[in-house]
Structure formats: structure tokens, C-alpha cells
Motif scaffolding. Structure first.
Motif, PDB file in Angstrom:
ATOM      1  N   UNK A  26       0.862  -1.179   0.000  1.00  0.00           N
ATOM      2  CA  UNK A  26       0.000   0.000   0.000  1.00  0.00           C
ATOM      3  C   UNK A  26       0.902   1.234   0.000  1.00  0.00           C
ATOM      4  N   UNK A  62       1.375   4.893   1.061  1.00  0.00           N
ATOM      5  CA  UNK A  62       0.836   5.852   2.020  1.00  0.00           C
ATOM      6  C   UNK A  62       1.351   7.221   1.635  1.00  0.00           C
ATOM      7  N   UNK A 109       5.999   9.859  -0.580  1.00  0.00           N
ATOM      8  CA  UNK A 109       5.143   8.676  -0.386  1.00  0.00           C
ATOM      9  C   UNK A 109       5.986   7.516   0.106  1.00  0.00           C
ATOM     10  N   UNK A 110       5.356   6.647   0.872  1.00  0.00           N
ATOM     11  CA  UNK A 110       6.051   5.438   1.329  1.00  0.00           C
ATOM     12  C   UNK A 110       5.289   4.216   0.851  1.00  0.00           C
TER      13      UNK A 110
END
Lengths: 464, 962
Positions: free
Chosen positions: A50, A52, A458-459
Motif C-alpha cells: 500500500x 501511504x 510517499x512510502x
């Protein structure tokens, strides 16, 4: 009669045996050979992940520390003193007022340290600042420009020297409210090592710690430094100035390079052709910090033509200098492609009849969307298109077309913040790289342009 | 005198090839009898011309036929006959009850001389073997009413002729006094066929009559199942016979018990049915189970029949059973009756001793043990295995069993996840060393080589009786690359598969002829497939090929047993398969269980070829760590050439059909080793793991070795009756030389893999028994409901995260359902955001939330180690944020990363939900019953051992004979 039946049965059994056996063997050999020659592509599944999104973050830019010098105090030759304050330019793009800076202390020096400019999260507007120092005195002579930079946990500094004549100074600026502990790993002719004085350096909150490079790495000709901070990020800058004999010859701020990558771009290098030479040369310092490999260096002129190429072997952890030659003076870009992750920077000596200077051309990260750049007065903004399609760029609202592999230099830009806008041009546009440089008679300087960080990156999270 | 006898002969339609000749013989026997009955009534099915013709053609006087419609029972037939008004005695016969000439005379004499005797029963002899007794008197146990044949199956030498008074007898040939017949109400229709005579006798005794066995009166019976027991030598009737017996017994229990006990007896029928189900499994008669349950339910709800029987007894009872208590079966009689079952297993003991010690097996295993200890002696000092695919098993076997079906791998709202059947393998393994489960893995490693050799030696006994052949197979199997690679790479599953495969062959190869072997094979197959699910298709394909072969060769007997072999494995995989299918991830059923080890298959054809033989190498140059030039990298493959020469020769031997089977196994193994590694199904972080080729390589190598064993056995002819010719001598010398060469070459090729642990180059290494820092264990976090959040920065913008519950990650803590999952659930997305907050912000909110989900520690790992440019910045910034978080106490740097302790009170994670607990209990119950059933079926009994001893140990011997 019975015997003939038995014989027939035996013969048919033998036939079945032969056919069955041959079939089994042939089936094995044929299927295995087929699969070896035409392997099944199989089934690929992607790991669950995902992305994040980063939240909006405050912009914090730390400008270079005023030019420092050692040995000015006859009683204490190691004492640091400030030679000159800096001139700053820039601001928040689209806003008239520049945020009020905060000033850091310089540990052990009773003068004001570097300025820290801050823009709160979600305040809108991109902040960009840069600094300029122009010195011509007994200790230092040269021109240096640098962008005010975001503090980082890890910084790679490529350039400088620890040998005789070099009086480089490493500054570690901690703009945060907590102390930071910094360790430095040096890469030299013998590979990587941690200098004794470089372990666990305490950088107090809102303070700059300055260290003569020679105290860390004496006699290293081609040093590369990895500065690692714990507890709080720092801005690591190497103030490089050289003295030949008793004459100072050049000043430069070497700022943190992007993290090692397999493709590195040094955009907008301005090369000068010496009178007694057939070509314009430039030395590119390379380091593969992780693994050995080879690097292919391409020198591309402003029109996008590759004018020189060289392939060099890289030994892990040992910096080397590779020489590139251009047919004449002009604006070039160096692109380095490698099979291992590497770092690169190029040193360009700048000569004039009365004054010599040098520039450390940095590698720069790819830019996207909108970036604010503070271009010092008289400097040019150099843009390089590494993609395979023509890119339409906008600088302060003026659109420029940039051909693949071409380098564009824009001059006469306002000295406050400039906004570079890059529209998304799809997958074939691999990136726009930019640098800012300035040259005057016998003096030159440059810095790389980094993206404006208004949001935390973003990660990509892989839960298991 | 004879005019008083009315003989009733009951015939049935059934198989006319039996009924017609049997009736002919019965009537003919009556016609030549010394004393003939005055009236003979034959009951025949209406419209059966053949039987009517037999009756019509009989020369017996006073013979008449009575026709009945439909399928009638013996009781129906007898009751349909109106007795001759002057008949004083009723003689009950069936179509296959041919009395000997003097039989009726002897029976009459008894009744005439003993007026208190109501029933005289003859000795029943076998139709085709007049010297073997079918039945001579029946009794029953006093409390459980279990019918016991007093004499059954014995050869008649007159040794039982002294037995006179009996409780009952087989109904066939019984001569009943009419007065008694009428006073006790004739036959009871609740007993369809079995034990009619016992019931009649019992009621006669209660009515103050006596029952006498008359051994001198002999009647031949064929077991046509019209009346009495079926032919015990005919297994086809076994299930029907069992159903009748069981029904009769339950009915006796309900009818003979005193009224007050009936409800309890009724309630006891189900437990009894369960008990007899288990007994049926243990005695390898699974076909009795359905008959047993059918009998139980029929009897339980036959209220009318029970009431009728009880009325009949109440009406005629004059004596209590204490008056004839001595006629009930005692313990000795019961034991003798049970023992007589074994007597039915006849035939000479053909199986030779396995000669494990004298045949060199023990020496081979001892030598392999010594070799293993030399190669792996560092393991003696290891606390647990680590590295590669090896993780600790945990602190107690209880935890392994508790996670047998579900686990809670995630934190927070993460749902319970279905476990792999592999957990059961690990639970069994961990229970072997219950005091320290991790020791089980160490022992497995140390003993893998000798145990493999032992298994292969035993397996080779199915193919050859020659010590050299068995030893060759044992040594080769123990030193084959698939095992050595698995040991070096820490692949627990592959080691288990390699150990069990020979045992699967040993048991499955005789599954056709024995339930015990079929059940044992099914257990082993379940363990193998649980360890390597990608072998499930192979198992199914092999079973189908075997079934097709049986169908083609018209040898369907035992197919059911063969079909049983993959069944438990399929059933154990069913929940996981359904679960994966429901999420649209069918390939994931085949994913390797246990820890995910990032691994992708080699791409070059040569490396893939090596992969088939069990050698993992991404480049041929890397093979065995030797510096082999690319062009010559195929040369070591020649080491297997002698084995292929033997395997090829096997195809020309007399056991070529078996050899073709082994070549097909080889083919399946090779295809599996090539195809399955192309399935990249499991993930750990951003890395993928393909299905490990090792188990398929083991299958391939097993096929080669078994075919080679047949080839070697055939090549080396040893016939002491033949003269030793020069040619034969040369043949044997060449066979042994080739075998020696095969061993030497395989040892040479395997040598670099053998000593990898010694050289410290193996992935497997010593572990501490935990994958977490010692501080976590020391802080009492062995509580399985407190977790440690692991954060693994992978690059500057990506990271992996997981939770370890308790003191360590274990072999079973990450089910394949998790590692193959591709879609995140809401809880995981929520966790990801929480994690980002944790490593980017120093605010205590995220820690407080984690503490509510059971997280007690945060471990920031840098598994990539060293100066890693890719993840260093994220690592440092995360550490910086965690250090600055006031809700975390920094423990410091540990050998496994930087550790923080959650400084706010931690709430233990939520246990399994109520519905999950219910499902787990149901699964335990269902799988427990099923597992117990298979286990009981697999356990050897005296009976099964005696049967096995009468069959040859080797298979396909018929092929082998010229």
C-alpha cells in the motif's frame, strides 16, 4: 500349438516392453528438453503493498555557513574564524515578503551562523533560497554559490581534498530543537573507513559544527564522505578552498549529492577551452559505495549530441577520477550509466589571466511538477532533458521547449524565487535535471537544483 | 416313524447357477436318505420355472411346492407353509442344505429318546469340503448377547462330537418338535437370517425345553445366504453377513434385556456403534463401518419388532436364564471364537526375514550416521537452527497444536487466518522433543542422512532381496543433492519430504493388498504433501495412472485401497484450497508453507537441468562452489550416468512394466522441478519466492534410484542352480563395477555440498532460539499475546512491516495464506498508515494506538546491513522519529536492530473470535475423528501381520518370473 501361443505371447510382450520402455525414455527426454528450451513463464504474483501518501510538511532551508578559515588566529592555528558573511536571495514564490530567518550558532565561533528559513506546512507557496560568497583576500579567493538545503539524515559529499594545500572545512548544521549525533564514513584510496575524529560527533540543537577536513582525512586526494546523522537531521556542506603555494585559488560549496543510483546526471556543465589545449577537459569523480562494476560516461553537448564517451571500471568503495574531453568550450551535460549504484561529481578548473577558480558540478536528482529555484543574480538556470521526447517546460510562466538530451540555459532570471513547472509527459520522459551556475572573469560557481519538498514523500509499505 | 416329519425347504431366486444345482442336490440327498420325511414342502419364488422344474423332476414322494411372491425371507417362507396336521416334527432346510444319508435318523433318535429336547441340530459341513465344519452349535455372551460359534472352520475329526447341549445352532437342518415350535411361537421375523437358530434355541430353553447338537447328523451347506451364516470363505458376502449379525445382536440386546434396562441399552447402541467403528478400522475392515451404523439405526428404530419379540418371549418364558447359564459363552469360548478368525488366514509364510542386520542395512545406516556426525558436528552445540528457511519451532509443542487450524498473524483488527496443514507436521515434530521443540529440528538435521538411508534401504526391499542392491539405493539416496541442498539451505519441508518419500513407496506399493499399508501410505502422503503442497498434483497424477493401469489390466481389486492413499491429503488441504479459491488465488494452494525464503529459479537451461537433480545454482559456474568453466558445466551431470544405465537396463528386464512406472515417476519429478519453480507465489516484503524445486527433485531422483534398483537386480543374476559361466561372471562383475562407479561419482559430485556447514558456507547456521533481541525475551514477552512490531526499511521510499507475537517468529507464524495474499484488508491498510505516522512523527498517538493492539516493542531492522545506500536514509529518519517519541523508551542497538519498548500500558491482543473458536473446535473434532480413523486403520494387528507374512515382500514378482 501351445508353444506357438506362448511364443506369440512372448513376442508381443517383448514388443510391448520395447515400445513402452522407449516411450517412457523418449517422453522424459523430449519433455525435459522442450521445457529447458522453452521454459514456462509461470505465474507471477505481486506482493501486497500500500502506498501511504506523505502529509504536508513544513519547508525548512538551511543556508550555507559563512565562509570560514583556520589559522587566522596566530595564537591558535586551529581556531576557526569567519571570513565573510553571505549574500542571500530568493523567497517564497509568488509572495513579496521573504520569511524572517532564524540564525544558528557556530560552535566555537562568536559570530552569527547560517540562516534558517522556514515555511509552515500547508502555508502555500514554495520556498527557495540561495547564498553567494565572493572573496578575494589573503586566505580565500573565488566565487561560491549554493542553494539553501533541507536537512537530511544521510548526506553524500563528493569533492574536496585532504591533501596539502587544501583547507576544506566540513560544516554540520543542525537546525532542529534536539541534538544530533553525526558519524562520517570516508571513502578514499584504501576504501571506506571511519576517521577517529568522525565517530559520534555531537551537533547541538540550532548549532553548526565545523571541522577541518584535514583533521578527518589527511592526504586523501579524492575523498567522498558519507555523513550519517542520528536523532536529528543535519545539513552537511563542504566548504572547499585551495591554496597553491601562498595563493588561494578557488572557493566552492560542495553540497549533498542525491543518493547512489545506477544513472547519474550532471547537468549544465560549462566547459572552458584553454588556449594551449585542443580540447576542453573535465574530471568526473566516481564512487560505487556498494559493489564494483563499470560506468559509462557520456558527455552531451547542449544540442543533445554525445561528443565524448568513456567506460571505466569501478572498484567498490574506491573513488576514481575519469577524464572527459569536449571538442570545445560550451555547455554540456554528463550522464553516467552503470551496472552498480554510484555517486558522481565533476571538477572543472576555471582560468583567467589573473584569477583562477574551480567549480564542483554536482549531480542532481530528477525534477517533477513544480520546483522553486532561487537563482543568484547573474547566474543561469541550466535544464537538461534526459528523456526521449521533447518536453515543454515553464519557467515563471514562460514556456520553453526542450529536445531530448538537450541542455537549455536560461539567463536574466529574477533573483527572487523562480518557479519551474514540468508537465507530466508520460513514461518516455524520464526526467528533467537542473543546475544553476555563474561565471565571471576568472570566477565560477554552481549548485544543483533539488525538488521543493512541500510534502513528505510517499512510502510504499509491504505488510507481512 | 418318519411320517411325523414335515421338511420345509426354502429356495430363493438368487443366482440360478447356484440355487438350481444346490436344490437338486438337496432333494436328491433327501431321496436317498435312510429315513425320509413324510412331507416335504419346497418354497420357491413364484414364476421361477427352473426351480419348479427341479421340484417337479424330483423323485421324492409327498413333495409339494409352495410359491411365494417377491423377495421373501427364510422366516416368511417357513411361516407361509401350513404344517401337515399330523406332523410332529418340523425339519428346517434351505436349498443348500443337503443332509447326509443318516442325518435325519440321528436327529430323530435324539428327539425320540429325549422328550425334553425340543430341537436337534445337525453338524453343518462345507458343501465342497465335507471335512470342514461350517457350524456346530451357537451360543452367546450372557450380558452383551454377542453370538459365538462354538465350532466354526475346524476340520472334522470327530473331536467335537462330545458336545451335546447347546444354547442354539444354525437354523439349517434343525429338527424341531412341533409342540415346542408352537409353544415358543416359531421363528422370529426380526431375525432375517442370521442367528435365527440361536434365537429359537434361546426361547426353547426359556420355555423349559432343551436343545441338542447331534454331531452324527451331518448336513452339507453351501452358504447361499438363504438361511444361516454365509460361506465364511467367500469375502463377497462379508458386508451383508456383518450387517445381519450386527442387526441380530442389537435386536437381541433390546429384546432379551429386562424391561428396566431397555432404555439404557437403547442409549448404549450409539456408543457401541462408535466402538465397533474404531474396531473395524483397527482390524482393517473399514467396510464394516457402514454396515455397523446401518444395523444400529435400523435396530434402534425397529420398535415394533422389538415389542413383538419381547411379547413372544414373555408369552413362552417359564424359566429364568439362570437355569441354563452354563450354556452361555465363557471367556475361553469367546477367545477361541475370535482366534478362529486368524485360522481363516491360511497359506504358508512366504515372506523372508528382512535381514536388516545380516544384509548390511545396519552397517550402511551406521556409516551414514558417522558421516552425518562428521559433516554436521557443529550442530551438536547449536541451540536451534536459523538461516535459510529454518526458524525456531517455539517454546512448547502446545503452542504448535493450538495454532493447528487458525493463527492470528496480524495486529489490530487483522482477522484470523487459516493455517497450512504443514503446522501439523511441525506439531508432530515438535512433540517428539516436547521438552525443547527446537531440538527436534537439530535432531532432524543430524539424523537426516542416516534416516534417509534407512528409509531407502527399507524401500529397496520391495524391489530386491540382494543386500548390495539395497545398500546401493540407501547410500545413493542419503547422499543425493536434493537432501544435501535442503540441509544447507535450511529447507525443513524438503528434508522431511526426502525422508518420507521412500516410506511412501514402501507402503503405497503394497496398498493394493492391505488396508494397513494403504492407510500408512495415506498418512505419509499427507505429511509429504503438507510439507510440499506442490506435490499434491503429482500424488494425484500417480494415483490416477495406477488406477488406469489397474483398469486396463482388469485388476480392479484393491482399487479402493489405492484410491484411499491421496484422500487424507486432499481432505486436509480442502479448507485451505476452498479459502484460496474464494479469494481467486488458486495457484496459491501450491505455495510452500513455512517461512518465505526469497528465491527465484535459475534461468539458464543448464542451471535448470541441475535443478532437476536437486542442485540450486543460478549459474553453472557456481555449481558446488567449484570454478567450472561455462562450457564444461554440464560435465558433472555425467556422475548420474551409471544410474541411468541401470535404469535403462531395467526397461529390458522382466519387471519392465514396473520400470516404466518408475520412469514416469522420474518424468513427473523432472517436470515438477522445472515447472513449479515458475510459480512465484509467496512474498516477504518486496521479495518474491518461487516454489522450491527440492521436493520434485527428490521425486525425480527416487524414480531414477528405484528404476536403477530394478536394473541392478536384473543385471546381477544370481541363480545357484545354474553353472557359473564366463559370460555370467562378466555380467555380474560389470554390474558391481557399475554400481561402485555410481556411488563414487555421486559422492564426488555431492562432496562440495556435503561440507558446506563445516565450511560455514551454508545458509543454515546456529540460532539462539529466538528471532527477536534477547531483551524482548528477557522482558517476559514470551506472552504470545504481546507483539513486537518489526520495521524493515527496504529503500529510501519503501519498507516492510510485520508483527512477531511472543518471544520469536516460528516456522508456522506466517501461514501461506498470508504470504500469498495480494490484497490488503482494512486492518493492514490502517496499520500501514499507523506505521507511517510512527516513523515520521514523534507524537505519541500512534504508539498509544499500537499499545491497544498488543504491540509492546518496536524493532527497526537493517537486514541488508553495512553501508546500504538504498535504505539508510529511511532507517535513520525512522530511528530519529522513534527516538524522539515520548511514548517509546529506547532500549538501544541489539544484534537484530534498534529496539524500543512501548512506555505506555499495553493491552494484550484480542483472542480468536467466538465464531472462529467454534470453527476451530469443529475442525478439531472432524479432523480428529478422521485422523484417528486413519491411524487405527494403519496400526498393524496380529491379523494384518499374519496376512502380510503370507505375501512376498517384493512387488511385481509375477512379472519377474519367466
Amino acid at each position: 500349438m501351445a508353444e506357438s501361443v506362448a511364443d506369440k505371447r512372448r513376442v508381443s510382450s517383448r514388443i510391448f516392453q520395447g515400445v513402452g520402455g522407449a516411450f517412457a525414455v523418449l517422453l522424459l527426454v523430449a519433455l525435459v528438453t522442450f521445457l529447458l528450451l522453452f521454459p514456462w513463464s509461470g505465474v507471477d504474483s505481486e506482493p501486497k503493498s500500500v502506498v501511504v501518501s506523505g502529509s504536508a510538511s513544513a519547508q525548512q532551508l538551511v543556508c550555507p555557513t559563512p565562509v570560514l578559515v583556520t589559522g587566522a588566529d596566530a595564537d591558535d592555528r586551529s581556531h576557526l574564524s569567519v571570513l565573510s558573511q553571505l549574500s542571500l536571495n530568493g523567497g517564497v514564490f509568488g509572495e513579496d515578503e521573504t520569511p524572517e530567518p532564524r540564525v544558528l550558532e557556530i560552535s566555537g565561533v562568536d559570530v552569527q551562523g547560517p540562516s534558517v528559513f522556514e515555511q509552515p506546512a500547508n502555508a502555500g507557496g514554495l520556498l527557495a533560497m540561495s547564498a553567494r560568497a565572493d572573496l578575494n583576500n589573503y586566505a580565500t579567493r573565488g566565487l561560491a554559490i549554493a542553494a539553501c538545503a533541507e536537512p537530511q539524515m544521510e548526506s553524500w559529499l563528493i569533492g574536496g581534498a585532504g591533501e596539502v594545500g587544501a583547507s576544506d572545512i566540513l560544516t554540520l548544521a543542525n537546525p532542529s530543537q534536539v541534538n544530533s549525533v553525526v558519524s562520517i564514513t570516508a571513502f578514499g584510496l584504501e576504501g571506506s573507513f571511519i576517521p577517529a575524529a568522525a565517530r559520534q560527533i555531537l551537533v547541538p540543537a540550532s548549532t553548526v559544527v565545523a571541522l577541518p577536513l584535514s583533521s578527518l582525512i589527511a592526504s586523501e586526494q579524492r575523498p567522498v564522505l558519507q555523513v550519517t546523522a542520528e536523532l536529528a537531521p543535519v545539513v552537511a556542506t563542504l566548504q572547499s578552498n585551495t591554496i597553491e603555494g601562498l595563493t588561494p585559488v578557488g572557493l566552492e560549496w560542495i553540497q549533498a549529492a542525491p543518493n547512489p543510483a545506477e544513472s547519474v546526471v550532471l547537468p549544465g556543465i560549462l566547459l572552458q577551452k584553454l588556449e594551449d589545449s585542443d580540447s576542453a577537459d573535465i574530471a568526473v569523480r566516481l564512487l560505487a559505495p556498494l559493489a564494483s562494476g563499470t560506468a559509462k560516461l557520456s558527455l552531451i553537448d547542449a544540442a543533445g549530441v554525445i561528443v565524448s564517451e568513456v567506460t571505466v571500471p569501478l572498484e567498490a568503495e574506491i573513488p576514481i577520477d575519469a577524464l572527459l574531453s569536449a571538442p570545445g568550450a560550451g555547455r554540456y551535460t554528463v550522464v553516467v550509466a552503470s551496472d552498480t549504484q554510484l555517486l558522481a561529481a565533476a571538477k572543472d578548473n576555471w582560468h583567467a589571466p589573473e584569477l583562477d577558480d574551480y567549480i564542483w558540478w554536482p549531480s542532481t536528482p530528477a525534477l517533477s511538477e513544480e520546483t522553486a529555484i532561487a537563482v543568484p543574480s547573474g547566474a543561469s538556470l541550466n535544464l537538461f532533458n534526459s528523456g526521449s521526447v521533447t518536453q515543454q517546460l515553464s519557467v515563471n510562466g514562460t514556456t520553453h521547449s526542450l529536445e531530448p538530451l538537450a541542455t537549455l540555459s536560461l539567463t536574466g532570471l529574477p533573483s527572487d524565487s523562480v518557479l519551474l513547472s514540468i508537465p507530466d509527459a508520460g513514461a518516455e520522459a524520464t526526467g528533467i535535471y537542473a543546475s544553476v551556475s555563474t561565471t565571471e572573469a576568472g570566477r565560477a560557481a554552481a549548485f544543483g537544483v533539488r525538488p521543493s519538498l512541500t510534502q513528505q514523500p510517499e512510502l510504499l509499505i509491504y505488510p507481512q | 416313524m418318519s411320517s411325523r416329519v414335515h421338511a420345509i425347504i426354502v429356495a430363493s431366486a438368487g443366482d440360478s447357477t447356484r440355487s438350481v444345482p444346490h436344490l437338486e442336490r438337496t432333494l436328491s440327498a433327501l431321496s436317498v436318505a435312510s429315513v425320509a420325511p413324510e412331507t416335504v414342502t419346497v418354497v420357491v419364488p413364484e414364476g421361477n420355472a427352473e426351480l419348479l422344474a427341479v421340484v417337479a423332476n424330483s423323485s421324492l414322494p409327498q413333495l409339494n411346492a409352495r410359491t411365494l411372491r417377491g423377495n421373501y425371507s427364510f422366516v416368511d417362507a417357513v411361516q407361509s407353509v401350513t404344517l401337515h396336521p399330523e406332523a410332529e416334527l418340523v425339519w428346517l432346510l434351505s436349498q443348500d442344505s443337503a443332509p447326509k444319508r443318516l442325518a435325519l435318523g440321528h436327529l430323530l433318535r435324539v428327539l425320540e429318546t429325549s422328550p425334553t429336547v425340543a430341537i436337534a441340530a445337525p453338524k453343518l459341513l462345507r458343501w465342497r469340503n465335507e471335512h470342514q465344519i461350517v457350524s456346530q452349535g451357537v451360543t452367546m455372551t450372557r450380558r452383551s448377547y454377542r453370538a459365538v460359534d462354538l465350532i466354526r472352520g475346524d476340520f472334522d475329526q470327530g473331536q467335537h462330537n462330545d458336545r451335546e447341549e447347546v444354547l442354539g445352532a444354525d437354523i439349517r437342518g434343525m429338527l424341531v418338535r412341533r409342540t415346542a415350535w408352537e409353544s415358543i411361537g416359531g421363528l422370529d421375523r426380526a431375525f432375517a437370517r442370521a442367528d435365527l437358530g440361536l434365537d429359537l434355541g434361546f426361547r426353547a430353553w426359556l420355555n423349559n425345553w432343551r436343545v441338542r447338537a447331534v454331531p452324527t447328523a451331518e448336513v452339507l451347506t453351501a452358504g447361499d445366504m438363504v438361511a444361516g451364516s454365509a460361506d465364511p470363505w467367500n469375502p463377497v458376502h462379508a458386508r451383508r453377513e456383518y450387517l445381519q449379525e450386527r442387526r441380530a445382536r442389537y435386536h437381541r440386546m433390546l429384546s432379551y434385556s429386562s424391561a428396566g434396562l431397555v432404555p439404557f441399552v437403547w442409549l448404549a447402541i450409539i456408543p457401541m456403534a462408535i466402538w465397533y467403528t474404531l474396531a473395524g478400522l483397527f482390524t482393517k475392515r473399514p467396510w464394516t463401518i457402514s454396515a455397523n451404523w446401518a444395523a444400529a439405526f435400523i435396530s434402534m428404530f425397529a420398535f415394533g419388532a422389538v415389542a413383538a419379540s419381547r411379547r413372544k418371549i414373555a408369552k413362552s418364558q417359564q424359566l429364568s436364564r439362570a437355569h441354563f447359564a452354563s450354556l452361555f459363552a465363557d471367556h475361553q469360548q469367546l477367545s477361541e471364537a475370535l482366534g478362529s478368525n486368524y485360522a481363516a488366514i491360511s497359506g504358508p509364510v512366504t515372506r523372508r526375514s528382512i535381514s536388516f542386520f545380516s544384509g548390511g542395512g545396519a552397517w550402511v545406516v551406521l556409516a551414514l550416521l558417522a558421516l552425518s556426525l562428521v559433516l554436521l558436528y557443529p550442530l551438536l552445540a547449536w541451540q536451534s537452527l536459523a538461516g535459510g528457511g529454518a526458524l525456531p519451532l517455539g517454546e512448547s509443542p502446545l503452542a504448535l497444536w493450538q495454532s493447528a487450524f487458525f493463527s492470528l498473524p496480524g495486529a489490530g483488527v487483522a482477522p484470523a487466518v487459516l493455517q497450512d496443514p504443514f503446522v501439523l507436521v511441525m506439531a508432530v515434530l515438535g512433540t517428539l522433543t516436547f521438552w525443547a521443540p527446537n531440538t527436534a529440528l537439530i535432531l532432524l538435521w543430524l539424523l537426516a542422512i542416516p534416516l534417509s538411508g534407512f528409509g531407502a534401504w527399507i524401500a529397496a526391499t520391495r524391489l530386491s532381496d540382494k543386500a548390495a542392491v539395497r545398500s546401493l539405493i540407501a547410500v545413493m539416496w542419503a547422499l543425493m543433492p536434493p537432501l544435501l541442498t535442503a540441509l544447507n539451505e535450511g529447507r525443513v519441508s524438503a528434508v522431511i519430504v526426502h525422508l518420507l518419500l521412500p516410506w511412501l513407496f514402501y507402503t503405497a506399493s503394497v496398498a493394493l493388498r492391505s488396508w494397513a499399508s494403504a492407510a500408512a501410505a495415506s498418512i505419509i502422503a499427507t505429511f509429504i504433501v503438507a510439507s510440499a503442497p506442490s506435490l499434491l498434483p503429482v500424488l494425484i497424477v500417480v494415483t490416477l495412472i495406477a488406477l488406469v493401469f489397474l483398469a486396463v489390466t482388469r485388476n480392479a481389486r484393491g482399487s479402493l485401497r489405492l484410491l484411499w492413499v491421496p484422500l487424507p491429503a486432499i481432505l486436509f488441504f480442502l479448507p485451505l484450497a476452498v479459502s484460496q479459491l474464494m479469494v481467486g488465488n488458486p495457484w496459491a494452494i501450491l505455495a510452500d508453507p513455512g517461512p518465505v525464503v526469497p528465491w527465484l529459479a535459475a534461468e539458464s537451461p543448464l542451471s535448470q537441468l541441475w535443478q532437476i537433480f536437486g542442485v540450486a545454482a543460478n549459474s553453472p559456474v557456481e555449481l558446488f562452489g567449484l570454478q567450472i568453466p561455462d562450457a564444461a558445466a554440464w560435465l558433472p551431470l555425467l556422475a548420474f550416468a551409471p544410474l541411468f544405465v541401470f535404469a535403462g537396463f531395467a526397461l529390458s528386464s522382466r519387471r519392465y512394466v514396473l520400470s516404466i512406472g518408475f520412469w514416469l515417476v522420474m518424468l513427473l519429478g523432472a517436470l515438477g522441478a522445472l515447472l513449479f519453480p515458475a510459480l512465484r507465489l509467496s512474498h516477504v516484503g518486496a521479495d518474491s519466492a518461487a516454489v522450491w524445486f527440492g521436493p520434485h527433485s527428490s521425486v525425480m531422483v527416487l524414480g531414477v534410484l528405484l528404476a536403477a534398483a530394478v536394473g541392478y537386480d536384473a543385471w546381477w543374476q544370481r541363480n545357484p542352480l545354474q553353472r557359473r559361466t564366463k559370460r555370467k561372471l562378466w555380467r555380474n562383475v560389470s554390474a558391481h563395477s557399475l554400481a561402485g562407479l555410481a556411488v563414487i561419482l555421486v559422492v564426488v559430485v555431492s562432496f562440495p555440498s556435503m561440507n558446506q556447514v563445516l565450511r560455514g558456507e551454508a545458509a543454515v547456521h546456529a540460532g539462539t532460539g529466538s528471532t527477536l533481541p534477547a531483551y524482548v525475551t528477557a522482558s517476559g514477552s514470551s506472552n504470545p499475546n504481546l507483539g513486537t512490531l518489526l520495521i524493515d526499511p527496504l529503500s529510501e521510499d519503501s519498507l516492510a512491516t510485520s508483527v512477531v507475537w511472543g518471544s520469536t517468529d516460528t516456522m508456522i507464524s506466517k501461514p501461506s495464506k498470508i504470504s500469498t495474499e495480494q490484497i490488503l484488508n482494512d486492518g493492514e491498510v490502517q496499520q500501514a498508515h499507523l506505521l507511517v505516522d510512527l516513523i515520521r512523527s514523534s507524537l505519541p498517538g500512534s504508539v498509544a494506538q499500537l499499545s491497544q493492539e498488543g504491540i509492546a516493542f518496536v524493532l527497526l531492522r537493517n537486514d541488508q546491513g553495512g553501508v546500504n545506500a538504498a535504505n539508510n536514509e529511511l532507517l535513520l529518519s525512522a530511528a530519529s522519529a522513534l527516538n524522539a517519541n515520548p511514548a517509546l523508551d529506547a532500549v538501544g542497538s541489539t544484534e537484530r536492530g534498534q529496539l524500543w519498548r512501548v512506555a505506555v500500558p499495553v493491552v494484550e491482543r484480542a483472542p480468536l473470535s467466538g465464531s472462529d473458536v467454534t470453527i476451530v473446535r469443529m475442525m478439531w473434532l472432524l479432523y480428529g475423528i478422521f485422523g484417528l480413523s486413519v491411524l487405527l486403520l494403519a496400526l498393524p494387528t496380529v491379523d494384518s501381520v499374519r496376512r502380510a507374512q503370507r505375501m512376498p515382500r517384493q512387488i511385481a514378482l509375477a512379472e519377474r518370473r519367466p
